[in-house]
Write a protein that holds these residues in place. Sequence first.
Motif, PDB file in Angstrom:
ATOM      1  N   LEU A 180      -9.901 -27.071 -27.588  1.00  0.00           N
ATOM      2  CA  LEU A 180     -10.907 -27.356 -26.555  1.00  0.00           C
ATOM      3  C   LEU A 180     -10.904 -28.834 -26.169  1.00  0.00           C
ATOM      4  N   GLY A 181     -10.596 -29.707 -27.124  1.00  0.00           N
ATOM      5  CA  GLY A 181     -10.536 -31.138 -26.835  1.00  0.00           C
ATOM      6  C   GLY A 181      -9.354 -31.544 -25.972  1.00  0.00           C
ATOM      7  N   LYS A 182      -8.282 -30.764 -25.986  1.00  0.00           N
ATOM      8  CA  LYS A 182      -7.099 -31.074 -25.183  1.00  0.00           C
ATOM      9  C   LYS A 182      -7.157 -30.459 -23.785  1.00  0.00           C
ATOM     10  N   LEU A 183      -8.025 -29.485 -23.580  1.00  0.00           N
ATOM     11  CA  LEU A 183      -8.107 -28.854 -22.255  1.00  0.00           C
ATOM     12  C   LEU A 183      -8.454 -29.837 -21.124  1.00  0.00           C
ATOM     13  N   PRO A 184      -9.341 -30.815 -21.325  1.00  0.00           N
ATOM     14  CA  PRO A 184      -9.559 -31.773 -20.224  1.00  0.00           C
ATOM     15  C   PRO A 184      -8.288 -32.505 -19.810  1.00  0.00           C
ATOM     16  N   TYR A 185      -7.426 -32.847 -20.764  1.00  0.00           N
ATOM     17  CA  TYR A 185      -6.161 -33.496 -20.420  1.00  0.00           C
ATOM     18  C   TYR A 185      -5.279 -32.555 -19.603  1.00  0.00           C
ATOM     19  N   PHE A 186      -5.267 -31.291 -19.995  1.00  0.00           N
ATOM     20  CA  PHE A 186      -4.517 -30.275 -19.248  1.00  0.00           C
ATOM     21  C   PHE A 186      -5.021 -30.229 -17.803  1.00  0.00           C
ATOM     22  N   TYR A 187      -6.338 -30.200 -17.630  1.00  0.00           N
ATOM     23  CA  TYR A 187      -6.904 -30.116 -16.281  1.00  0.00           C
ATOM     24  C   TYR A 187      -6.755 -31.415 -15.490  1.00  0.00           C
ATOM     25  N   VAL A 188      -6.641 -32.542 -16.183  1.00  0.00           N
ATOM     26  CA  VAL A 188      -6.310 -33.789 -15.479  1.00  0.00           C
ATOM     27  C   VAL A 188      -4.915 -33.660 -14.877  1.00  0.00           C
ATOM     28  N   GLY A 189      -3.975 -33.158 -15.658  1.00  0.00           N
ATOM     29  CA  GLY A 189      -2.610 -32.956 -15.163  1.00  0.00           C
ATOM     30  C   GLY A 189      -2.551 -31.975 -14.011  1.00  0.00           C
TER      31      GLY A 189
ATOM     32  N   GLY B  58       8.678 -24.287 -21.811  1.00  0.00           N
ATOM     33  CA  GLY B  58       7.428 -25.056 -21.755  1.00  0.00           C
ATOM     34  C   GLY B  58       6.534 -24.760 -22.944  1.00  0.00           C
ATOM     35  N   ALA B  59       6.424 -23.500 -23.316  1.00  0.00           N
ATOM     36  CA  ALA B  59       5.611 -23.122 -24.469  1.00  0.00           C
ATOM     37  C   ALA B  59       6.199 -23.703 -25.751  1.00  0.00           C
ATOM     38  N   GLY B  60       7.516 -23.744 -25.839  1.00  0.00           N
ATOM     39  CA  GLY B  60       8.166 -24.328 -27.008  1.00  0.00           C
ATOM     40  C   GLY B  60       7.895 -25.818 -27.133  1.00  0.00           C
ATOM     41  N   LEU B  61       7.923 -26.520 -26.003  1.00  0.00           N
ATOM     42  CA  LEU B  61       7.625 -27.950 -26.017  1.00  0.00           C
ATOM     43  C   LEU B  61       6.176 -28.186 -26.431  1.00  0.00           C
ATOM     44  N   VAL B  62       5.261 -27.378 -25.908  1.00  0.00           N
ATOM     45  CA  VAL B  62       3.849 -27.493 -26.290  1.00  0.00           C
ATOM     46  C   VAL B  62       3.701 -27.223 -27.789  1.00  0.00           C
ATOM     47  N   ALA B  63       4.376 -26.191 -28.286  1.00  0.00           N
ATOM     48  CA  ALA B  63       4.286 -25.845 -29.709  1.00  0.00           C
ATOM     49  C   ALA B  63       4.815 -26.978 -30.584  1.00  0.00           C
ATOM     50  N   LEU B  64       5.974 -27.515 -30.242  1.00  0.00           N
ATOM     51  CA  LEU B  64       6.560 -28.612 -31.014  1.00  0.00           C
ATOM     52  C   LEU B  64       5.637 -29.823 -31.032  1.00  0.00           C
ATOM     53  N   SER B  65       5.167 -30.197 -29.868  1.00  0.00           N
ATOM     54  CA  SER B  65       4.313 -31.370 -29.767  1.00  0.00           C
ATOM     55  C   SER B  65       2.970 -31.143 -30.462  1.00  0.00           C
TER      56      SER B  65
ATOM     57  N   VAL C  90      -1.139 -33.237 -20.673  1.00  0.00           N
ATOM     58  CA  VAL C  90      -1.199 -33.596 -19.249  1.00  0.00           C
ATOM     59  C   VAL C  90       0.000 -32.997 -18.515  1.00  0.00           C
ATOM     60  N   LEU C  91       1.174 -33.114 -19.099  1.00  0.00           N
ATOM     61  CA  LEU C  91       2.387 -32.580 -18.489  1.00  0.00           C
ATOM     62  C   LEU C  91       2.286 -31.068 -18.282  1.00  0.00           C
ATOM     63  N   ALA C  92       1.707 -30.363 -19.251  1.00  0.00           N
ATOM     64  CA  ALA C  92       1.532 -28.911 -19.106  1.00  0.00           C
ATOM     65  C   ALA C  92       0.674 -28.589 -17.892  1.00  0.00           C
ATOM     66  N   GLY C  93      -0.335 -29.411 -17.636  1.00  0.00           N
ATOM     67  CA  GLY C  93      -1.145 -29.216 -16.435  1.00  0.00           C
ATOM     68  C   GLY C  93      -0.380 -29.538 -15.170  1.00  0.00           C
ATOM     69  N   VAL C  94       0.414 -30.613 -15.211  1.00  0.00           N
ATOM     70  CA  VAL C  94       1.202 -31.019 -14.043  1.00  0.00           C
ATOM     71  C   VAL C  94       2.159 -29.906 -13.630  1.00  0.00           C
TER      72      VAL C  94
ATOM     73  N   VAL D 166      -4.035 -19.932 -20.343  1.00  0.00           N
ATOM     74  CA  VAL D 166      -4.187 -19.053 -21.510  1.00  0.00           C
ATOM     75  C   VAL D 166      -3.014 -19.260 -22.468  1.00  0.00           C
ATOM     76  N   LEU D 167      -1.796 -19.361 -21.923  1.00  0.00           N
ATOM     77  CA  LEU D 167      -0.623 -19.618 -22.758  1.00  0.00           C
ATOM     78  C   LEU D 167      -0.744 -20.980 -23.448  1.00  0.00           C
ATOM     79  N   PHE D 168      -1.127 -21.998 -22.693  1.00  0.00           N
ATOM     80  CA  PHE D 168      -1.312 -23.337 -23.259  1.00  0.00           C
ATOM     81  C   PHE D 168      -2.337 -23.303 -24.388  1.00  0.00           C
ATOM     82  N   SER D 169      -3.461 -22.659 -24.159  1.00  0.00           N
ATOM     83  CA  SER D 169      -4.526 -22.597 -25.165  1.00  0.00           C
ATOM     84  C   SER D 169      -4.097 -21.812 -26.401  1.00  0.00           C
ATOM     85  N   ALA D 170      -3.430 -20.680 -26.206  1.00  0.00           N
ATOM     86  CA  ALA D 170      -3.005 -19.851 -27.335  1.00  0.00           C
ATOM     87  C   ALA D 170      -1.975 -20.577 -28.199  1.00  0.00           C
ATOM     88  N   VAL D 171      -0.990 -21.197 -27.562  1.00  0.00           N
ATOM     89  CA  VAL D 171       0.045 -21.928 -28.303  1.00  0.00           C
ATOM     90  C   VAL D 171      -0.584 -23.128 -29.018  1.00  0.00           C
TER      91      VAL D 171
END
Length: 156
Positions: free
Chosen positions: A51-60, A97-104, A117-121, A127-132
């Motif tokens: 939940l704390g990373k979702l604002p960064y996602f939405y900024v992107g 993309g999901a793999g990069l999110v998972a690794l990071s 941020v990149l995932a949002g861009v 849902v995929l971003f949040s689940a991973v």
Amino acid sequence: MIETALAFAVALVSGAVPVINIEIYLVGAVVAMDDGALVAMAVAAGLGQTLGKLPYFYVGRGTIAVPWMRRKAQTPGKWAERAEGWRRKAEARPAWGAGLVALSSFASVPPFVVVSVLAGVVRMNVVLFSAVTFATRTARFLVVVFAPAWGMSFLP
């Protein structure tokens, strides 16, 4: 119970403010908790970080306005070209993309705030971003809470 709620709160704040470190809080909790509480705390911390990373996602994504970022995205040049290239790659290969999110998310390499941020861009599915993010952050925190106990089991 209160420890789990506190782990969630600290994780939520640390997800939004990267200089606050949830891992230090969790390692400190290892001393006072039993294994069942540690699992609950790791899961709560995973949810809080997600939940704390979702604002960064939405900024992107551009849903939350950050003026300098909007100017960069609208100005022709290297940044806009790179963002477009990443977006095309992510659309063509969602697993990449999901793999990069998972690794990071698990290893923090590259830094997860940047990848969020990149995932949002690149318009990754939220849902995929949040689940991973939830799965890999929780796995990371399980390692964080159980590694000290495992390491101490080898001490005389």
